[in-house]
Design an enzyme around this catalytic site. Sequence first.
Site, PDB file in Angstrom:
ATOM      1  N   ASP A 224      -5.729  28.638  84.797  1.00 16.59           N
ATOM      2  CA  ASP A 224      -4.631  28.653  85.758  1.00 16.59           C
ATOM      3  C   ASP A 224      -3.427  29.293  85.078  1.00 16.59           C
ATOM      4  OD1 ASP A 224      -2.928  27.916  87.875  1.00 16.59           O
ATOM      5  OD2 ASP A 224      -3.998  26.027  88.148  1.00 16.59           O
TER       6      ASP A 224
ATOM      7  N   ASP B 210      -0.868  31.090  89.927  1.00 19.58           N
ATOM      8  CA  ASP B 210      -0.011  30.148  90.628  1.00 19.58           C
ATOM      9  C   ASP B 210       1.150  30.905  91.293  1.00 19.58           C
ATOM     10  OD1 ASP B 210       0.559  27.129  90.762  1.00 19.58           O
ATOM     11  OD2 ASP B 210       2.485  27.910  90.075  1.00 19.58           O
TER      12      ASP B 210
ATOM     13  N   GLU C 145      -2.718  32.491  94.473  1.00 21.02           N
ATOM     14  CA  GLU C 145      -2.224  31.488  95.431  1.00 21.02           C
ATOM     15  C   GLU C 145      -1.024  32.090  96.145  1.00 21.02           C
ATOM     16  OE1 GLU C 145      -0.420  26.966  95.398  1.00 21.02           O
ATOM     17  OE2 GLU C 145       0.303  28.453  93.993  1.00 21.02           O
TER      18      GLU C 145
ATOM     19  N   HIS D   4      -5.769  20.489  95.145  1.00 19.45           N
ATOM     20  CA  HIS D   4      -4.895  19.466  94.552  1.00 19.45           C
ATOM     21  C   HIS D   4      -3.516  19.398  95.201  1.00 19.45           C
ATOM     22  CE1 HIS D   4      -3.581  23.180  92.874  1.00 19.45           C
ATOM     23  NE2 HIS D   4      -2.590  22.611  92.243  1.00 19.45           N
ATOM     24  N   ASP D   5      -3.241  20.305  96.130  1.00 17.80           N
ATOM     25  CA  ASP D   5      -1.948  20.270  96.822  1.00 17.80           C
ATOM     26  C   ASP D   5      -2.075  19.770  98.263  1.00 17.80           C
ATOM     27  OD1 ASP D   5      -0.587  21.330  94.626  1.00 17.80           O
ATOM     28  OD2 ASP D   5      -0.953  23.396  95.268  1.00 17.80           O
TER      29      ASP D   5
HETATM   30  C1  NOJ Z   1       1.330  25.610  93.094  1.00 16.69           C
HETATM   31  C2  NOJ Z   1       0.448  24.585  92.470  1.00 16.69           C
HETATM   32  O1  NOJ Z   1      -0.795  24.583  93.125  1.00 16.69           O
HETATM   33  C3  NOJ Z   1       1.164  23.259  92.582  1.00 16.69           C
HETATM   34  O2  NOJ Z   1       0.350  22.186  92.233  1.00 16.69           O
HETATM   35  C4  NOJ Z   1       2.396  23.333  91.735  1.00 16.69           C
HETATM   36  O3  NOJ Z   1       3.145  22.140  91.911  1.00 16.69           O
HETATM   37  C5  NOJ Z   1       3.266  24.521  92.110  1.00 16.69           C
HETATM   38  N1  NOJ Z   1       2.515  25.718  92.320  1.00 16.69           N
HETATM   39  C6  NOJ Z   1       4.284  24.801  91.043  1.00 16.69           C
HETATM   40  O4  NOJ Z   1       3.663  25.396  89.931  1.00 16.69           O
END
Ligand code: NOJ
Length: 539
Positions: free
Chosen positions: A105, A207, A266, A326-327
Amino acid sequence: MKRSNQPWWKEAVFYHIYVRSFSDSNGDGLGDLPGLISRLDYLKGGEDSLGIDALWLSPVYPSPDADFGYDIADYCNIDPRYGTMQDFDRLVESAHQRGIRILMDLVFNHTSDQHPWFLESRSTRNNPKRDWYIWHDPKRGRKPPNNWASIFGGGAWEFDPATSQYYLHMFVKQQPDLNWRNPDVPAALMDVVRFWIDRGVDGFRLDVFNMWYKHPDLPNNPPAFGIRPFDRQKHVNDMDQPEMFSALKSFRAILDSSREKTSVGELFGHDPDLAAAYCGKDKLHMVFNFEFSDCRFSPAAFRNAIQRWEASLGEDQWPCYVLSNHDLNRHITRYAKHPPNAVARITATLLLTLRGTPFIYYGEEIGLPDTRLERSQIVDPPGQRYWPLYKGRDSARCPLPWDSSPNGGFTSGQPWLPLYSNFQQHNVALQQSSPDSVFAFYRRMIQLRKEIPALTQGRYRSLNDSATAGMVYLRETETQQALIGLNFSNKRVYLNSSETLGPESWFQIISSCTDTSASIAAGGIYLNPYEAVVWVRER
Ligand code: NOJ
């Protein structure tokens, strides 16, 4: 079987590991790399293994954990709580021996405020690293430089009394944004990419990559309609700046200078045209499509999401689908009004029969729901800030229950977050030993995806654009067709097909019901309640 000439990442099934919650080897309550290595047989190469081909690891770099690893204090090291660099090398080697590739990541929009770069940068105004971050004088009245908002709540600027300037943080204030407009910053970050490639990794998940560049003049964002302050702005100045393309080009050149690397980005928002603009030969290999996370449990919603992305990406670019991560809330919980095992099987069939690379979120393969947490158990910053309006992301990040032993075999200590309350009846070991489990279904679907070339190589074509109860679609190559039927309703249904199907020629390869009576008629298909079926025929 005709051998494919597609690159590996188009045929692979990816598995997303939130390392902290996967497997703990030393009893400190946090998952770690030795724990993960000890479970590799579960993923591939062991008896009854899931059969995935690649892993995306959530960040394992040293981090003060203001955002649980997404605030990185050293890009070229492993956090001692997760293990050592030797453990990492061992992971890469053991994974490769099994045919599992590893994606790291890359969090390049911001660092931790404890990263040496930022410590230097904030030390004095004339420090050589000052300009590595986005510092700005206050506006009159000590006001922040502009109206930008943090995604995690509040404004995006933090005043630093020592040097009397503000710095920008699009997430929590312990995550200062890097200044990509200073050429030393991308240069240093591209060295990080090289570092991990030299260490043997096979690719990267990027990210929030579309936030790397901000408008050079830092103008206000115009207003928009929304609930959270961040949503009440159009993000025209704090993301998607034109310089992104040259940054991706340099990144891609590094990947292409070494064999068989891949990348997945992402992207904030659900804009398939934007995603398409960021993918391509000198850009990213893939961008996640998160649109499923906003779909009701409705065929129309899924069909539209697929068709929108298919239309924008076209034949040359490659979709990438996720149900959970995870989000987000786990999809079993999002669709809690429907029977969980049915939801798990229908969505798994969808994910694993689409044109595009599937990412499975750890635990999804046993139909794991979110863990219900109390306010006092929440550790995620946006959850702490917005509870109870928004409860944060912890409930989807809880430890994987491996078996019925204390703490589900995840740790011998105190897990950092509680396990799902019903883990004694709902865990990996129980599902591995049951031929009718969600795990067994995932395993079989993954196998089929590999055995049936139409499922990895074929075009996607909907055969019914209007059915409200289910989906009927084809994946087809010149020599093979797979026909997929999904019934989202609790009734037996007949779903029309826009094409005559020729019932005799099809061979059913899987049904999600043990007692299936699914069948094909000339003009459509019959499915049992909540049934998912795949048929195949050679052409
Ligand atoms: C996206 C990530 O998936 C998330 O978990 C994170 O809090 C934010 N970016 C900040 O890096």
